[in-house]
Structures are given as C-alpha cells and as structure tokens.
Design a protein around this motif. Structure first.
Motif, mmCIF file in Angstrom:
data_model
loop_
_atom_site.group_PDB
_atom_site.id
_atom_site.type_symbol
_atom_site.label_atom_id
_atom_site.label_comp_id
_atom_site.label_asym_id
_atom_site.label_seq_id
_atom_site.Cartn_x
_atom_site.Cartn_y
_atom_site.Cartn_z
ATOM 1 N N ALA A 167 0.762 -1.215 -0.034
ATOM 2 C CA ALA A 167 0.104 -0.060 -0.104
ATOM 3 C C ALA A 167 0.779 1.198 -0.068
ATOM 4 N N GLU A 168 1.865 1.399 0.846
ATOM 5 C CA GLU A 168 2.373 2.375 0.823
ATOM 6 C C GLU A 168 3.890 2.641 -0.281
ATOM 7 N N GLY A 169 3.963 1.597 -1.081
ATOM 8 C CA GLY A 169 5.033 1.586 -2.236
ATOM 9 C C GLY A 169 6.383 1.628 -1.642
ATOM 10 N N VAL A 206 1.507 -3.556 5.212
ATOM 11 C CA VAL A 206 2.200 -2.143 5.964
ATOM 12 C C VAL A 206 1.296 -1.451 6.153
ATOM 13 N N SER A 207 -0.473 -1.652 5.901
ATOM 14 C CA SER A 207 -1.378 -0.790 6.244
ATOM 15 C C SER A 207 -2.658 -1.153 5.760
ATOM 16 N N GLY A 208 -3.617 -0.867 6.659
ATOM 17 C CA GLY A 208 -4.866 -1.569 6.026
ATOM 18 C C GLY A 208 -5.583 -0.406 5.172
ATOM 19 N N GLN A 209 -4.876 0.565 4.954
ATOM 20 C CA GLN A 209 -5.664 1.882 4.206
ATOM 21 C C GLN A 209 -6.545 1.460 3.005
ATOM 22 N N LEU A 210 -5.774 0.569 2.169
ATOM 23 C CA LEU A 210 -6.447 0.414 0.807
ATOM 24 C C LEU A 210 -7.974 -0.402 1.026
ATOM 25 N N PHE A 229 3.158 -4.314 9.470
ATOM 26 C CA PHE A 229 4.564 -5.002 9.644
ATOM 27 C C PHE A 229 5.228 -4.121 8.598
ATOM 28 N N ARG A 230 6.646 -3.793 9.079
ATOM 29 C CA ARG A 230 7.322 -3.051 7.961
ATOM 30 C C ARG A 230 8.883 -3.631 8.352
ATOM 31 N N ALA A 231 9.365 -4.281 7.051
ATOM 32 C CA ALA A 231 10.699 -4.637 7.338
ATOM 33 C C ALA A 231 11.774 -3.675 7.146
ATOM 34 N N GLU A 232 11.781 -2.618 7.602
ATOM 35 C CA GLU A 232 12.569 -1.410 7.544
ATOM 36 C C GLU A 232 13.807 -1.961 8.479
ATOM 37 N N ASN A 233 15.186 -1.803 8.102
ATOM 38 C CA ASN A 233 16.075 -2.279 9.111
ATOM 39 C C ASN A 233 16.438 -1.001 9.983
ATOM 40 N N HIS A 239 11.034 2.940 15.840
ATOM 41 C CA HIS A 239 10.577 2.118 15.001
ATOM 42 C C HIS A 239 10.352 0.557 15.493
ATOM 43 N N LEU A 240 9.289 -0.250 14.858
ATOM 44 C CA LEU A 240 9.198 -1.527 15.299
ATOM 45 C C LEU A 240 9.040 -2.331 13.920
ATOM 46 N N ALA A 241 9.092 -3.484 13.819
ATOM 47 C CA ALA A 241 9.013 -4.369 12.867
ATOM 48 C C ALA A 241 7.545 -4.903 12.863
ATOM 49 N N ILE A 246 -3.953 2.550 13.914
ATOM 50 C CA ILE A 246 -5.266 2.775 13.576
ATOM 51 C C ILE A 246 -5.564 3.675 12.486
ATOM 52 N N GLU A 247 -6.322 3.310 11.725
ATOM 53 C CA GLU A 247 -6.548 4.080 10.430
ATOM 54 C C GLU A 247 -7.956 4.181 10.045
ATOM 55 N N PRO A 248 -8.484 5.518 10.433
ATOM 56 C CA PRO A 248 -9.775 5.937 9.999
ATOM 57 C C PRO A 248 -10.003 6.151 8.797
ATOM 58 N N GLY A 384 8.235 13.049 17.270
ATOM 59 C CA GLY A 384 8.253 13.350 15.500
ATOM 60 C C GLY A 384 6.994 12.804 15.063
ATOM 61 N N GLU A 385 6.947 12.174 13.862
ATOM 62 C CA GLU A 385 5.763 11.757 13.129
ATOM 63 C C GLU A 385 4.935 10.707 14.250
ATOM 64 N N ILE A 386 3.646 11.297 14.266
ATOM 65 C CA ILE A 386 3.009 10.170 15.227
ATOM 66 C C ILE A 386 1.801 9.943 14.289
ATOM 67 N N VAL A 387 1.235 10.828 13.442
ATOM 68 C CA VAL A 387 0.299 10.596 12.424
ATOM 69 C C VAL A 387 0.706 10.749 10.899
ATOM 70 N N GLN A 391 -5.764 13.273 1.954
ATOM 71 C CA GLN A 391 -6.839 13.065 1.508
ATOM 72 C C GLN A 391 -6.451 12.376 0.171
ATOM 73 N N ARG A 392 -7.419 11.414 -0.306
ATOM 74 C CA ARG A 392 -6.862 10.438 -1.689
ATOM 75 C C ARG A 392 -7.443 10.994 -2.807
ATOM 76 N N GLU A 393 -6.568 10.492 -3.680
ATOM 77 C CA GLU A 393 -6.917 10.895 -5.122
ATOM 78 C C GLU A 393 -8.320 10.080 -5.645
ATOM 79 N N LEU A 432 -2.569 6.278 12.775
ATOM 80 C CA LEU A 432 -1.669 6.803 13.969
ATOM 81 C C LEU A 432 -0.922 5.489 14.420
ATOM 82 N N GLY A 433 0.286 5.771 14.734
ATOM 83 C CA GLY A 433 1.053 4.660 15.226
ATOM 84 C C GLY A 433 0.697 4.449 16.480
ATOM 85 N N PHE A 434 0.215 3.326 16.893
ATOM 86 C CA PHE A 434 -0.447 2.988 18.440
ATOM 87 C C PHE A 434 0.721 3.232 19.225
HETATM 88 O O1 4AD Z 1 2.946 7.370 7.611
HETATM 89 P P1 4AD Z 1 2.459 5.922 7.641
HETATM 90 O O2 4AD Z 1 3.511 4.907 6.544
HETATM 91 O O3 4AD Z 1 1.051 5.921 6.695
HETATM 92 C C1 4AD Z 1 0.285 4.887 6.304
HETATM 93 O O4 4AD Z 1 0.624 3.812 6.209
HETATM 94 C C2 4AD Z 1 -0.955 5.420 5.916
HETATM 95 N N1 4AD Z 1 -1.477 4.184 5.006
HETATM 96 C C3 4AD Z 1 -1.918 5.901 6.953
HETATM 97 C C4 4AD Z 1 -3.264 6.250 6.302
HETATM 98 O O5 4AD Z 1 -3.135 7.283 5.718
HETATM 99 N N2 4AD Z 1 -4.129 5.358 6.480
HETATM 100 O O6 4AD Z 1 2.181 5.328 8.788
HETATM 101 C C5 4AD Z 1 1.392 5.689 9.782
HETATM 102 C C6 4AD Z 1 2.074 5.939 11.094
HETATM 103 C C7 4AD Z 1 3.174 6.954 11.232
HETATM 104 O O7 4AD Z 1 2.712 8.093 11.346
HETATM 105 C C8 4AD Z 1 3.780 6.262 12.752
HETATM 106 O O8 4AD Z 1 3.069 6.760 13.920
HETATM 107 C C9 4AD Z 1 3.458 4.914 12.649
HETATM 108 O O9 4AD Z 1 2.293 4.662 11.522
HETATM 109 N N3 4AD Z 1 4.485 4.140 12.085
HETATM 110 C C10 4AD Z 1 5.305 3.364 12.882
HETATM 111 N N4 4AD Z 1 5.441 3.005 14.253
HETATM 112 C C11 4AD Z 1 6.067 2.160 14.659
HETATM 113 N N5 4AD Z 1 7.005 1.711 13.951
HETATM 114 C C12 4AD Z 1 7.191 1.696 12.578
HETATM 115 N N6 4AD Z 1 8.133 1.123 11.791
HETATM 116 C C13 4AD Z 1 6.388 2.824 11.921
HETATM 117 N N7 4AD Z 1 6.109 2.958 10.739
HETATM 118 C C14 4AD Z 1 5.116 3.925 10.764
#
Ligand code: 4AD
Ligand code: MG
Length: 462
Positions: A167-169, A206-210, A229-233, A239-241, A246-248, A384-387, A391-393, A432-434
C-alpha cells in the motif's frame, strides 16, 4: 467467598470486610512476631499490604516461601491501616502459596533494572512497576480509541494481515510463503510464485488503508485497528517491525475534516487516559518524564499548530540550529526536523500539510500546483511523526497517470481503480502509530518498551 481484585479493594474495601485476594509478592518485611507482604495482582500500580501474624496457621513455612515473585492467595479481614501510605490493609487468616520464586535466581529483585536488561526478560518484565503501568495505559488508550470511533458511528473493519499489495509503495515488506526455501521453484523470469500458497507473492500488510478505502465507500466512516508490519532495518527508538496502527477513513471528507478529526481524536484519548489512569500517569510523571502530565494537559487544551510543508522548510531554513540532514524544498523531513518544529518552535503538536508528491505515497490527492499532494503529518514533541494521512486521489484519470508515472503495476490495482469508476467521492483518512501514541502518553524513551512483545531486527523472542 469471591476473590476481589486489588484495585477494587484499594478503592472500595471497608474495614471488617472479609475478602480473598490473589496475586504475586512484591516485597516482604519481617518483624518480630509478624510480617508485611505487599501483594500485586496487576489491576493497579499499588499493591495491597497484607499483615501476617505468627498465629497464622503454618506461619513460618508460609513466610519462608513468600519471597518477591511468589504467587499467593490470602483470605482475611480488611482493617484500617496504621501505617502511612495506605488506607486499608488485609489481616491474613489463611494463605495458600501457589508457586515460590527462589530469591537466588529470580531476576526481579528490589533494585531498579535498566530497560535494556528488562527486554532480555520479556516474560517477566511486565511485573515491574513501569512496564505494568505502561501496559495498563496502553489498554486505556485502546479503549478510548474504540469508544471515540464507536460514539461517532464509525465501523471497525478487520483488514487482512496477509496481502498482495504494498500500500505504501516503500518496499518494506515481509514475504509470506510456504515455498521450500531450500529448493525454490524457478522460471526464467525468477521465482515461480504460481507454486506458492496464494499463487502469487504475498506479504504481511504495511497498512490497512486500501481496504479501509473499499469499506468507507460503503459505510461512509470506518476505522481499522490492527497489527502492521514493516521490514525496514531501523534500529531506532521509534521503529518496530510489528506495530499496531489505527486507520480511520472517511467518505465525503476533505483534508480539513481529516485534520479536525485527528486533533479531536488525540485530545479525546489523552483525556480518557488522564481520567482513568491517574496513578499510572502520576508514576510516569515522577519516574519517567516529569513533563508527561503537563504535556497531556497541553494536548487537551491547546490547538495544534498548522503549517504547510513549504512553510515548514522556510522555518527550518531560518532556524539557527544545525541539522545533521540537509533542509531544502523537495527533501523529506527527518525526525530531527520534525522534533525541532514541534518540540522547540511550536512546543505542541503541529500538523504539516501539502508535501511534495515525489516522496509521498501514490494515493494522495494531487494539488492544483501539480507538485504537492494533500498530505498531512502530525508531528509531536519528542516523538516526531505520530500520524500520517491524506486526502485520497478520487479522480480516475489523475490516479491512473500517477500509477503510470511510478511504474506501478496498474493491473494489480484494478480494484482500487474501480473504486474511482463506481461512485467515487472525495475521501480522506490517516494512520496513527499506536506505540508512538503510547510513547507520547507515557514519556517512555524507547518504543520497544511500550509493546508487550517487541519485534525488531534480530529479535523475536518471547
Ligand atoms: O505514515 P505511514 O506510513 O502511513 C500509512 O501507513 C498510511 N496508510 C496511513 C493512512 O493514511 N491510513 O504510517 C502511519 C503511522 C506513522 O505516522 C507512525 O506513527 C506509525 O504509523 N509508524 C510506525 N510506528 C512504529 N514503527 C514503525 N516502523 C512505523 N512506521 C510507521
Ligand atoms: Mg508517514
């Protein structure tokens, strides 16, 4: 007699009540003729003080066994406490020791342990004051999140954990396969995924958005709350894997409505936690970060800052701070930039909008300038980034063009494009990253200490 939880006893218990409690010994103090045992059952930070007199049946044997970590059931009578620090205590009339904990080997003795050390004993660390408080606050955050959306008529959608799409490419995918890794079937073009379980490559999401977008176009307002889940090293403290997100997602909603919801939402969660976990929050404020309660009150009572990405770059370029990473229009903001903006400049959360399209995901709505997208990130002090959201295309032709420009496989996204063919509407959402929220709430420095069982590079024990 029914067993009572300690939180209930501390709050509602009255002298002369006969009660039974169960829990684990935190401390033992032996005096001449009697002993004080502090028992904790996880329901609250504070335990209940149990007084055992030497006339208790099997007194000597029981006291010998009741070391820190031992499990016990005590029946007795509540009495007003003579000592300081507690209103009531339990005068034991009988006790059963379920399991001992050898003081020679039990790792959680009185001294304060480092969080690094506690991570090596993930099966025991929730028995400490700090981790116990974290996981109760985590639970309260989750409750508040569900309450917030349910009160507003959002449907909770369970999106899949196994998916075929990135989803995130960003390519940070864990592959899910049942192929035998010792003899992976090959075709001239590469691995023959037609022989794999799903007949094609599959990944952990990596996201339930789609999928949230699919369902928002039926139910108008939905949210997801699940593991991601994110396999970023990334070996960072943010960061967590495996983390929870939470995705409204809201139909008939532009970026302004999205920002409004996100801000109201965060305020709601902070308020709920302050109200329902006062002892745990006071504990963090005393022992972990002496600004957490003020920060929480600040979140609840002040309006978040709002700037565009272009304004953010301007502010960063004007600052006298030297940053490790370069600042220039067109470059992504790094965590040090995000923290400077929220922590030093605004001193509160700030929402940054309209980032360059280039480094944001393909689905974000293109602005009329053709360069920026309707993105919004919420940056929080210390985190830093928490959310992250947007808006979607919703325009089929623009979306098709963007997918093409990025050389993404349009044929695999046919269903996503269909949503723009049949009943498309302006829609928006965020993630929102929980764990980042729980970090922000508790002041805990490392994200690995706000999830019971953290997954990160080289670590998947417990
Ligand atoms: O900014 P991200 O990548 O956005 C999405 O995945 C969109 N699909 C969200 C959406 O519009 N529905 O990730 C969203 C949030 C980040 O702002 C961060 O808080 C958290 O997820 N996040 C992580 N938290 C912990 N470990 C990681 N590796 C994280 N990567 C992102
Ligand atoms: Mg993001």
């Amino acid at each position: 007699m029914t067993t009572r939880r300690i939180q209930d006893l501390l709050k509602n218990g009255q002298p002369e009540e006969a009660v039974t409690l169960q829990g684990w010994v935190r401390t033992k103090r032996e005096q001449k003729g009697f002993s004080f045992i502090e028992v904790n059952d996880g329901s609250s930070l504070a335990g209940l003080q149990v007084v055992m007199h030497q006339d208790l049946p099997d007194y000597a044997d029981i006291i010998r066994k009741l070391n820190t970590g031992a499990s016990v059931e005590v029946t007795g009578t509540l009495v007003a406490s003579q000592g300081k620090g507690q209103r009531i205590e339990l005068k034991a009339e009988s006790a059963i020791v379920y399991g001992e904990a050898d003081p020679e080997t039990y790792p959680l003795q009185k001294k304060r342990h480092s969080f690094e050390f506690l991570r090596t004993i993930g099966h025991l660390r929730s028995r400490t004051n700090t981790l116990g408080a974290v996981f109760r606050v985590r639970n309260a955050c989750a409750t508040a999140i569900h309450n917030f959306f349910q009160e507003r008529g959002f449907l909770w959608i369970h999106t899949p954990i196994i998916t075929a799409s990135d989803a995130e490419g960003a390519g940070e995918l864990f592959t899910v396969t049942t192929l035998d890794l010792k003899k992976v079937p090959q075709t001239p073009a590469g691995i023959d995924f037609s022989q794999d379980f799903f007949g094609k490559p599959a990944y952990l999401t990596v996201s339930g958005q789609l999928e949230a977008e699919i369902t928002a176009l039926t139910f108008t307002n939905v949210y997801t709350f699940g593991p991601t889940f994110r396999a970023e090293n990334s070996n960072t403290s943010r960061h967590l894997a495996e983390f929870w997100m939470i995705e409204p997602e809201m139909a008939f909603c532009a970026l302004d409505g999205n920002m409004e919801l996100a801000e109201t939402f965060l305020k709601y969660v902070f308020k709920h936690v302050l109200e329902t976990c006062p002892d745990d929050m006071a504990f963090f404020n005393q022992w972990v970060d002496q600004s957490v309660i003020q920060t929480a009150e600040n979140i609840i009572n002040s309006e978040f800052g709002r700037i565009t990405y272009t304004e953010a770059i301007d502010l960063l370029e004007k600052s006298d701070r030297t940053f490790e990473y370069p600042v220039a229009w067109g470059l992504d903001l790094q965590s040090e930039h995000e923290r400077y903006l929220s922590e030093d400049l605004f001193k509160k959360p700030v929402i940054v909008t309209d980032y360059p399209a280039e480094f944001k995901a393909f689905y974000m709505r293109l602005n009329d300038d053709g360069k920026t997208v309707r993105a919004m990130d919420i940056l929080a002090p210390k985190i830093g980034e928490i959310v992250g959201g947007s808006q979607r295309e919703e325009r089929l032709d623009v979306l098709e063009r963007r997918i093409q420009e990025r050389n993404m496989p349009a044929e695999e996204l046919w269903w996503y494009l269909d949503l723009r063919r049949y009943g498309t509407v302006p829609h928006s959402g965020f993630g929102l990253g929980f764990e980042r929220l729980v970090q922000f709430m508790t002041g805990m420095q490392n994200i690995r200490d706000v999830i019971p069982f953290p997954r990160f590079p080289q670590s998947a024990d417990f």
